[in-house]
Design an enzyme around this catalytic site. Sequence first.
Site, PDB file in Angstrom:
ATOM      1  N   LYS A 112       0.819  -1.209   0.000  1.00 52.37           N
ATOM      2  CA  LYS A 112       0.000   0.000   0.000  1.00 52.37           C
ATOM      3  C   LYS A 112       0.856   1.263   0.000  1.00 52.37           C
ATOM      4  O   LYS A 112       0.516   2.242  -0.657  1.00 52.37           O
ATOM      5  CB  LYS A 112      -0.948   0.008   1.199  1.00 52.37           C
ATOM      6  CG  LYS A 112      -2.071  -1.005   1.055  1.00 52.37           C
ATOM      7  CD  LYS A 112      -3.143  -0.819   2.113  1.00 52.37           C
ATOM      8  CE  LYS A 112      -4.309  -1.766   1.877  1.00 52.37           C
ATOM      9  NZ  LYS A 112      -5.369  -1.593   2.863  1.00 52.37           N
ATOM     10  N   LYS A 196      -5.040  -9.409  -5.400  1.00 50.19           N
ATOM     11  CA  LYS A 196      -6.317  -9.645  -4.750  1.00 50.19           C
ATOM     12  C   LYS A 196      -7.320  -8.529  -5.067  1.00 50.19           C
ATOM     13  O   LYS A 196      -6.947  -7.384  -5.284  1.00 50.19           O
ATOM     14  CB  LYS A 196      -6.138  -9.789  -3.239  1.00 50.19           C
ATOM     15  CG  LYS A 196      -5.941  -8.491  -2.494  1.00 50.19           C
ATOM     16  CD  LYS A 196      -6.198  -8.714  -1.007  1.00 50.19           C
ATOM     17  CE  LYS A 196      -6.313  -7.369  -0.317  1.00 50.19           C
ATOM     18  NZ  LYS A 196      -7.514  -7.191   0.466  1.00 50.19           N
ATOM     19  N   LYS A 199     -10.607  -3.081  -1.995  1.00 48.96           N
ATOM     20  CA  LYS A 199     -11.337  -1.812  -2.009  1.00 48.96           C
ATOM     21  C   LYS A 199     -10.454  -0.689  -2.500  1.00 48.96           C
ATOM     22  O   LYS A 199     -10.932   0.276  -3.062  1.00 48.96           O
ATOM     23  CB  LYS A 199     -11.785  -1.466  -0.588  1.00 48.96           C
ATOM     24  CG  LYS A 199     -12.982  -2.235  -0.145  1.00 48.96           C
ATOM     25  CD  LYS A 199     -13.447  -1.693   1.195  1.00 48.96           C
ATOM     26  CE  LYS A 199     -13.920  -2.836   2.064  1.00 48.96           C
ATOM     27  NZ  LYS A 199     -13.276  -2.864   3.371  1.00 48.96           N
TER      28      LYS A 199
END
Length: 335
Positions: A112, A196, A199
């Site tokens: 991230k 994956k 969101k």
Amino acid sequence: RPRILSGMQPTDSSLHLGNYLGALTQWVALQEDYDALYCVVDLHALTVNPDPAALRERTRATAAQYLAGGVDPARSALFVQSHVPEHAELAWLLSCQTGFGEASRMTQFKDKSAKQGTEGTTVGLFTYPVLMAADILAYDANLVPVGEDQRQHLELTRNLAERLNARFGAGTAVVPDAHIVGSTAKIQDLQNPTAKMSKSNAGGKGVIWLLEDPKKAAKAVRSAVTDADDSYAVYFDREAKPGISNLLTIYSAVTGRAVEDIAAEYDGRGYGYLKVDLADAVVAFLEPFQERAQTYLGDPAQLDKVLDDGAERAREIAAGVRARIFDRFGLLPRG
Ligand code: ATP
Ligand code: MG
């Protein structure tokens, strides 16, 4: 009864199919046999600095989707993380027990923060797994149902619990186990089946959102990236055929049919047939789900009441655990 705790972030107003299959369906099954607590982890969502009005709306929407997915507030405590202050308090204590190097090894942070750049990455994103550990330890949870992507964070939680017991005496924390369901544990992005479904996937073209127009979801399925071995072979092999295997996993999950069964039906006929039928199956799954979610979204007062009751039940447990852990750390109780 053994206790379980799990939560999802209100990162977006809609959850995605990975959240549903990797988490929500397990929650619903587990609430039968466990003392279950399910929260909307709004403090976790703050790590990416959301717009305040959007966060409020997404927090309610996430709770409505828990209910639409079958979480039963008569059996499970359904609540909002920030309504129980013990989460943030215990997170501080745990952050003082977590090595900097240990936290630096979390692969989700690496992924991230790489996307967001050094300046866009908050310290909160770095300490996110510590807050997650606090969520779990605050309830003496025995079991934590999560998707495969959370395995490493749960391992950190276990290590922290064991460390607390070693440093502050046996019984300071309960060491939780992960509950990860094999086949649907990981749903991949439709456009990039080696990553994956998430969101925070920018653009989100490869994501099936639970609250989006089912027609758009159907289109996302029909335009899913499939494997470039240009054969008509349909079989399950995540290594050799990540795209097809992901579609088979989703197909099986939304219809309840076995993967081998579905593979046998489409093997040799070409990927197009599989995608068209799966698109229909996804629509048939989404429509009733959205109707149920709408009944809760249309009545925010009722929803807030459910969340309030849940927070009440959660706080009763967390306050006791907090008192025990604060005492073990040597924090002076108020006179
Ligand atoms: P973000 O990208 O913001 O981290 P997310 O999509 O990972 O969002 P979370 O709120 O972090 O969602 O996770 C909620 C739950 O959904 C967790 O239990 C997680 O393991 C599960 N989950 C998330 N993505 C997937 C996926 N692709 N497949 C299966 N389970 C998933
Ligand atoms: Mg996540």
